[in-house]
Write a protein that holds these residues in place. Structure first.
Motif, mmCIF file in Angstrom:
data_model
loop_
_atom_site.group_PDB
_atom_site.id
_atom_site.type_symbol
_atom_site.label_atom_id
_atom_site.label_comp_id
_atom_site.label_asym_id
_atom_site.label_seq_id
_atom_site.Cartn_x
_atom_site.Cartn_y
_atom_site.Cartn_z
ATOM 1 N N ALA A 8 -0.278 0.790 -3.891
ATOM 2 C CA ALA A 8 1.174 0.895 -3.840
ATOM 3 C C ALA A 8 1.759 -0.515 -3.945
ATOM 4 O O ALA A 8 1.066 -1.448 -4.370
ATOM 5 C CB ALA A 8 1.603 1.593 -2.565
ATOM 6 N N GLU A 9 2.971 -0.690 -3.524
ATOM 7 C CA GLU A 9 3.683 -1.958 -3.663
ATOM 8 C C GLU A 9 3.026 -3.097 -2.874
ATOM 9 O O GLU A 9 2.280 -2.855 -1.936
ATOM 10 C CB GLU A 9 5.146 -1.793 -3.222
ATOM 11 N N PRO A 10 3.310 -4.332 -3.242
ATOM 12 C CA PRO A 10 2.768 -5.494 -2.515
ATOM 13 C C PRO A 10 3.247 -5.525 -1.060
ATOM 14 O O PRO A 10 4.295 -4.972 -0.733
ATOM 15 C CB PRO A 10 3.325 -6.690 -3.288
ATOM 16 N N THR A 11 2.473 -6.188 -0.210
ATOM 17 C CA THR A 11 2.827 -6.287 1.201
ATOM 18 C C THR A 11 2.500 -7.671 1.741
ATOM 19 O O THR A 11 1.648 -8.364 1.213
ATOM 20 C CB THR A 11 2.091 -5.225 2.038
ATOM 21 N N SER A 12 3.192 -8.041 2.799
ATOM 22 C CA SER A 12 2.874 -9.283 3.507
ATOM 23 C C SER A 12 2.525 -8.972 4.966
ATOM 24 O O SER A 12 2.432 -9.855 5.793
ATOM 25 C CB SER A 12 4.062 -10.242 3.447
ATOM 26 N N ASP A 32 -3.332 -7.771 -0.360
ATOM 27 C CA ASP A 32 -2.106 -8.045 -1.108
ATOM 28 C C ASP A 32 -1.198 -6.833 -1.293
ATOM 29 O O ASP A 32 -0.014 -6.997 -1.566
ATOM 30 C CB ASP A 32 -2.443 -8.586 -2.505
ATOM 31 N N ASN A 33 -1.740 -5.639 -1.201
ATOM 32 C CA ASN A 33 -0.977 -4.428 -1.480
ATOM 33 C C ASN A 33 -1.170 -3.395 -0.375
ATOM 34 O O ASN A 33 -2.076 -3.506 0.435
ATOM 35 C CB ASN A 33 -1.438 -3.792 -2.801
ATOM 36 N N TRP A 34 -0.320 -2.384 -0.410
ATOM 37 C CA TRP A 34 -0.519 -1.207 0.426
ATOM 38 C C TRP A 34 -1.497 -0.290 -0.302
ATOM 39 O O TRP A 34 -1.482 -0.205 -1.524
ATOM 40 C CB TRP A 34 0.782 -0.437 0.633
ATOM 41 N N LEU A 35 -2.327 0.417 0.449
ATOM 42 C CA LEU A 35 -3.210 1.439 -0.077
ATOM 43 C C LEU A 35 -2.657 2.771 0.414
ATOM 44 O O LEU A 35 -2.628 3.023 1.625
ATOM 45 C CB LEU A 35 -4.633 1.228 0.430
ATOM 46 N N LYS A 36 -2.162 3.594 -0.492
ATOM 47 C CA LYS A 36 -1.549 4.873 -0.138
ATOM 48 C C LYS A 36 -2.625 5.955 -0.139
ATOM 49 O O LYS A 36 -3.232 6.246 -1.168
ATOM 50 C CB LYS A 36 -0.441 5.225 -1.122
ATOM 51 N N ILE A 37 -2.884 6.550 1.023
ATOM 52 C CA ILE A 37 -3.926 7.573 1.165
ATOM 53 C C ILE A 37 -3.391 8.898 0.628
ATOM 54 O O ILE A 37 -2.312 9.339 1.007
ATOM 55 C CB ILE A 37 -4.354 7.707 2.633
ATOM 56 N N THR A 38 -4.178 9.533 -0.249
ATOM 57 C CA THR A 38 -3.731 10.784 -0.858
ATOM 58 C C THR A 38 -4.615 11.975 -0.512
ATOM 59 O O THR A 38 -4.229 13.112 -0.780
ATOM 60 C CB THR A 38 -3.649 10.638 -2.394
ATOM 61 N N ASP A 39 -5.799 11.730 0.087
ATOM 62 C CA ASP A 39 -6.710 12.821 0.441
ATOM 63 C C ASP A 39 -7.651 12.308 1.531
ATOM 64 O O ASP A 39 -8.332 11.303 1.329
ATOM 65 C CB ASP A 39 -7.499 13.242 -0.790
ATOM 66 N N LEU A 40 -7.692 12.977 2.691
ATOM 67 C CA LEU A 40 -8.502 12.502 3.800
ATOM 68 C C LEU A 40 -9.132 13.665 4.559
ATOM 69 O O LEU A 40 -8.785 14.821 4.334
ATOM 70 C CB LEU A 40 -7.665 11.642 4.756
#
Length: 66
Positions: A8-12, A32-40
């Motif tokens: 996903a978008e960059p993050t600090s 550097d970025n967000w990791l968007k979880i889509t299946d867990l």
């Protein structure tokens, strides 16, 4: 277990921090970025989408992956 995720978008924000809106998405801060979880999947449970997971776990923002 995390089965699927997308960048996903960059993050600090500090690595490992979790962000969610409580209903639709779960994101984890990486270097550097967000990791968007889509299946867990929780241990001993079936695979599910974040929407299903968040019905039972409303307040996960502020937790960290270690």
């Amino acid at each position: 277990k995390i089965y699927y995720a997308e960048l996903a978008e960059p993050t600090s924000v500090q690595q490992g921090m979790i962000s969610c809106d409580g209903k639709n998405f779960i994101k984890v801060a990486c270097s550097d970025n967000w990791l968007k979880i889509t299946d867990l999947q929780l241990s001993g449970k079936k695979r599910m989408k974040p929407e299903e997971f968040l019905r039972g776990f409303h307040q996960i923002s502020g937790y960290r992956f270690v």
